[in-house]
Design a protein around this motif. Structure first.
Motif, PDB file in Angstrom:
ATOM      1  N   ALA A   1      -4.124  -5.061 -17.569  1.00 53.32           N
ATOM      2  CA  ALA A   1      -2.844  -4.405 -17.841  1.00 53.32           C
ATOM      3  C   ALA A   1      -2.841  -2.957 -17.359  1.00 53.32           C
ATOM      4  O   ALA A   1      -1.866  -2.485 -16.757  1.00 53.32           O
ATOM      5  N   THR A   2      -3.943  -2.246 -17.620  1.00 57.18           N
ATOM      6  CA  THR A   2      -4.022  -0.837 -17.240  1.00 57.18           C
ATOM      7  C   THR A   2      -4.016  -0.664 -15.728  1.00 57.18           C
ATOM      8  O   THR A   2      -3.334   0.222 -15.189  1.00 57.18           O
ATOM      9  N   VAL A   3      -4.763  -1.497 -15.025  1.00 60.66           N
ATOM     10  CA  VAL A   3      -4.796  -1.410 -13.564  1.00 60.66           C
ATOM     11  C   VAL A   3      -3.418  -1.719 -12.977  1.00 60.66           C
ATOM     12  O   VAL A   3      -2.956  -1.036 -12.058  1.00 60.66           O
ATOM     13  N   ALA A   4      -2.738  -2.731 -13.518  1.00 63.17           N
ATOM     14  CA  ALA A   4      -1.396  -3.070 -13.037  1.00 63.17           C
ATOM     15  C   ALA A   4      -0.439  -1.892 -13.227  1.00 63.17           C
ATOM     16  O   ALA A   4       0.339  -1.546 -12.316  1.00 63.17           O
ATOM     17  N   GLY A   5      -0.505  -1.251 -14.398  1.00 61.37           N
ATOM     18  CA  GLY A   5       0.373  -0.121 -14.663  1.00 61.37           C
ATOM     19  C   GLY A   5       0.040   1.088 -13.810  1.00 61.37           C
ATOM     20  O   GLY A   5       0.942   1.742 -13.265  1.00 61.37           O
ATOM     21  N   ASP A   6      -1.245   1.387 -13.673  1.00 61.54           N
ATOM     22  CA  ASP A   6      -1.628   2.584 -12.921  1.00 61.54           C
ATOM     23  C   ASP A   6      -1.433   2.419 -11.422  1.00 61.54           C
ATOM     24  O   ASP A   6      -1.148   3.396 -10.714  1.00 61.54           O
ATOM     25  N   LEU A   7      -1.576   1.199 -10.914  1.00 67.70           N
ATOM     26  CA  LEU A   7      -1.245   0.965  -9.505  1.00 67.70           C
ATOM     27  C   LEU A   7       0.250   1.191  -9.267  1.00 67.70           C
ATOM     28  O   LEU A   7       0.649   1.743  -8.229  1.00 67.70           O
ATOM     29  N   THR A   8       1.052   0.768 -10.228  1.00 67.18           N
ATOM     30  CA  THR A   8       2.490   1.032 -10.144  1.00 67.18           C
ATOM     31  C   THR A   8       2.760   2.528 -10.111  1.00 67.18           C
ATOM     32  O   THR A   8       3.586   3.023  -9.326  1.00 67.18           O
ATOM     33  N   ASN A   9       2.039   3.277 -10.939  1.00 69.24           N
ATOM     34  CA  ASN A   9       2.183   4.730 -10.969  1.00 69.24           C
ATOM     35  C   ASN A   9       1.812   5.352  -9.627  1.00 69.24           C
ATOM     36  O   ASN A   9       2.531   6.211  -9.099  1.00 69.24           O
ATOM     37  N   ILE A  10       0.703   4.901  -9.063  1.00 68.84           N
ATOM     38  CA  ILE A  10       0.232   5.461  -7.792  1.00 68.84           C
ATOM     39  C   ILE A  10       1.215   5.159  -6.659  1.00 68.84           C
ATOM     40  O   ILE A  10       1.451   5.988  -5.777  1.00 68.84           O
ATOM     41  N   ILE A  11       1.820   3.965  -6.682  1.00 67.13           N
ATOM     42  CA  ILE A  11       2.792   3.594  -5.643  1.00 67.13           C
ATOM     43  C   ILE A  11       4.088   4.398  -5.791  1.00 67.13           C
ATOM     44  O   ILE A  11       4.674   4.861  -4.806  1.00 67.13           O
ATOM     45  N   LEU A  12       4.538   4.573  -7.047  1.00 68.76           N
ATOM     46  CA  LEU A  12       5.803   5.263  -7.284  1.00 68.76           C
ATOM     47  C   LEU A  12       5.703   6.774  -7.113  1.00 68.76           C
ATOM     48  O   LEU A  12       6.720   7.428  -6.817  1.00 68.76           O
ATOM     49  N   ASP A  13       4.520   7.344  -7.306  1.00 66.90           N
ATOM     50  CA  ASP A  13       4.348   8.799  -7.206  1.00 66.90           C
ATOM     51  C   ASP A  13       4.893   9.373  -5.896  1.00 66.90           C
ATOM     52  O   ASP A  13       5.781  10.231  -5.918  1.00 66.90           O
ATOM     53  N   PRO A  14       4.375   8.967  -4.737  1.00 71.98           N
ATOM     54  CA  PRO A  14       4.884   9.567  -3.488  1.00 71.98           C
ATOM     55  C   PRO A  14       6.354   9.248  -3.227  1.00 71.98           C
ATOM     56  O   PRO A  14       7.053  10.053  -2.604  1.00 71.98           O
ATOM     57  N   ILE A  15       6.807   8.084  -3.718  1.00 72.54           N
ATOM     58  CA  ILE A  15       8.219   7.719  -3.505  1.00 72.54           C
ATOM     59  C   ILE A  15       9.127   8.684  -4.265  1.00 72.54           C
ATOM     60  O   ILE A  15      10.076   9.258  -3.697  1.00 72.54           O
ATOM     61  N   PHE A  16       8.848   8.891  -5.547  1.00 68.14           N
ATOM     62  CA  PHE A  16       9.697   9.763  -6.359  1.00 68.14           C
ATOM     63  C   PHE A  16       9.500  11.238  -6.017  1.00 68.14           C
ATOM     64  O   PHE A  16      10.458  12.014  -6.014  1.00 68.14           O
ATOM     65  N   ILE A  17       8.240  11.640  -5.761  1.00 63.08           N
ATOM     66  CA  ILE A  17       7.953  13.058  -5.529  1.00 63.08           C
ATOM     67  C   ILE A  17       8.475  13.523  -4.179  1.00 63.08           C
ATOM     68  O   ILE A  17       9.151  14.563  -4.078  1.00 63.08           O
ATOM     69  N   PHE A  18       8.170  12.748  -3.118  1.00 66.85           N
ATOM     70  CA  PHE A  18       8.482  13.200  -1.762  1.00 66.85           C
ATOM     71  C   PHE A  18       9.712  12.515  -1.157  1.00 66.85           C
ATOM     72  O   PHE A  18      10.591  13.185  -0.602  1.00 66.85           O
ATOM     73  N   ALA A  19       9.793  11.185  -1.266  1.00 65.61           N
ATOM     74  CA  ALA A  19      10.920  10.469  -0.658  1.00 65.61           C
ATOM     75  C   ALA A  19      12.236  10.818  -1.364  1.00 65.61           C
ATOM     76  O   ALA A  19      13.266  11.036  -0.712  1.00 65.61           O
TER      77      ALA A  19
END
Length: 512
Positions: free
Chosen positions: A241-259
């Motif tokens: 569960a934690t890996v699934a959530g944190d991978l989602t976080n890592i993918i969304l980070d550059p999208i929300f921050i930069f894109a």
């Protein structure tokens, strides 16, 4: 014979067997490895946040650093007592249920009144290798009754564990309270941490803290559920569960921050989404294993939870105050010092949590052993996890001492910040063996349900450490803060050893 042994040697005896893959070694590995990975997954996600935000600028990095410190320390006040108590209680109740399962009509009785003496070691080791379901022949249809045309699927009966239901209710309430507290009090809290009105860090820090606090209910609930799974000695489900959530976080980070050009707000939103995903996965899996609807409030044993939880609350407040005070003192030195401190602290905490995987394994196995009065297994478990913790700490010290010099540029390109990180590296690396032993000693004492000693000893350690923080930071600034943190972890490890080494409290059996 045991009375003639040097206390220090009692828990580091038979060191040649430290890597032996016997029954105990395999059980520790099954619990500790997934637990360590799950525990470090969230700090790693915070490190990724730090790395992405560091590309925006040092002010934003410092601002998010102080906000993460506030959120994490506020969370620990609620999380640590809840998870630690849940793990011990669920492990005890599950061990007792496997020994002498009661009919459902009698499950509302106090589980601690069941007599579990006389359990042999063989039945214990067999039960640990089976699924977490009641070992009741009536649960399954007999395969001999099946015809050649039907496939018989076993239907495991859900467990009835009072602590699981209690943990979820308490976690939900605490999560809501934390969210309201941090959102409504973001500005004065940040001011207390050294981010005053007019500081360039105030706006981004306030934005990040308020948005991330929306995920507090999910954080508390998910970690309460992790405590339940740890009590069942199942650390693979929380890892997934934690890996699934944190991978989602890592993918969304550059999208929300930069894109989407959302900056620090995007990092906070990505983190909140990941936390709710973790919560949903864990709740879905827990519903398959445990009956979460208790027959009565008495069945849930809130009094037992709150009594021991209050003791650990004292402990975690003491720990939290020390780390938060260190972050506050670094913030008062300026954005550059705070940015460097944030990088060093995140690495320090992330690697230290690897040892917490061993602490989880020690706590779960020891809680079961004490519930079954299997003192020889308790002694062997304490010895093994402490030995493994020391080895892990030495390995981490070597890796960080060399690797962090090259890895500092992953977090920031600011030359001044990188210089200060280089000053902090020796402290981060050298304290790894001490940190590892401190974490493992915590798990060992929690496994013995020695919550009172753990609370009072930590308060004493914190009082001394706070004095060192003020004195050394005022004289030696950034270096003084890290010297004080080194003293703090050393005293914490010594306090953990003292109870076991002097063979008092639950460890009195070592004298026989």
């Amino acid at each position: 014979m045991a009375e003639k042994e040097v206390p220090f040697c009692i828990f580091f005896r038979e060191a040649r067997s430290v890597f032996k893959l016997d029954e105990l070694g395999r059980e520790i590995a099954r619990i500790a490895l997934p637990a360590a990975l799950a525990l470090t997954a969230d700090p790693i996600a915070s490190l990724v946040d730090t790395a992405f935000i560091g590309q925006i600028g040092p002010v934003e990095l410092a601002a998010v650093g102080i906000s993460i410190a506030v959120f994490n320390q506020a969370s620990r006040i609620a999380i640590f007592p809840l998870v630690s108590v849940t793990t011990s209680f669920v492990a005890e109740e599950d061990a007792i249920t496997k020994v002498s399962p009661e009919p459902r009509d009698n499950e509302s009785q106090d589980i601690q009144s069941q007599d579990v003496e006389g359990l042999d070691t063989e039945s214990q080791s067999n039960s640990e290798n089976k699924e977490l379901i009641p070992q009741n022949r009536s649960v399954y249809k007999s395969k001999t009754t099946a015809t050649s045309f039907e496939v018989v699927k076993p239907k495991p009966e859900k467990k009835h564990i009072p602590s699981a239901s209690s943990a979820l209710i308490i976690g939900a309430i605490l999560g809501f309270i934390q969210a309201v507290f941090l959102i409504s009090g973001a500005k004065p809290i940040l001011s207390f941490m050294g981010v005053k009105h007019g500081s360039p860090m105030l706006k981004p820090a306030q934005e990040y803290l308020k948005l991330r606090s929306l995920g507090a209910p999910a954080v508390l609930l998910s970690l309460a559920m992790q405590g339940v799974f740890r009590g069942f000695k199942d650390t693979k489900t929380p890892l997934f569960a934690t890996v699934a959530g944190d991978l989602t976080n890592i993918i969304l980070d550059p999208i929300f921050i930069f894109a989407f050009h959302m900056g620090v707000r995007g990092a906070a939103i990505a983190h909140v989404i990941s936390q709710y995903l973790i919560s949903v996965i864990l709740f879905w899996r827990l519903m398959e294993k445990v009956d979460l609807l208790p027959p009565s409030l008495k069945y849930m044993q809130f009094a037992r939870f709150l009594t021991n939880g209050f003791l650990l609350l004292m402990r975690v407040i003491a720990v939290t105050f020390c780390v938060t005070l260190a972050a506050s003192l670094a913030a008062r030195l300026g954005p550059t010092e705070m940015a460097a401190f944030q990088v060093c602290l995140q690495v320090w905490l992330t690697t230290s949590l690897l040892a917490d995987g061993l602490a989880v394994a020690g706590q779960a196995i020891l809680a079961s052993a004490f519930a079954q009065n299997d003192f020889s297994r308790a002694t062997a478990t304490a010895s093994r996890v402490l030995q493994l913790g020391l080895v892990l700490g030495l390995v981490l010290a070597l890796i960080l001492g060399v690797g962090l010099h090259f890895g500092a540029r992953l977090f920031t390109k600011d030359v001044n910040v990188i210089h200060l990180i280089g000053i902090g590296i020796p402290f981060v690396a050298a304290t790894q063996p001490i940190n590892a032993l401190a974490f493992v000693f915590d798990g060992v004492n929690f496994g013995a349900s020695d919550f009172a000693y753990s609370a009072y000893s930590m308060v004493t350690v914190a009082l001394f450490s706070i004095v060192f923080l003020f004195i050394l930071s005022s004289s030696y600034k950034f270096v003084g803060i890290w010297v004080a943190l080194t003293i703090y972890m050393s005293l914490r490890a010594l306090a953990g050893f003292w109870r076991i080494g002097t063979r008092t409290g639950p460890w009195k059996f070592l004298k026989s």
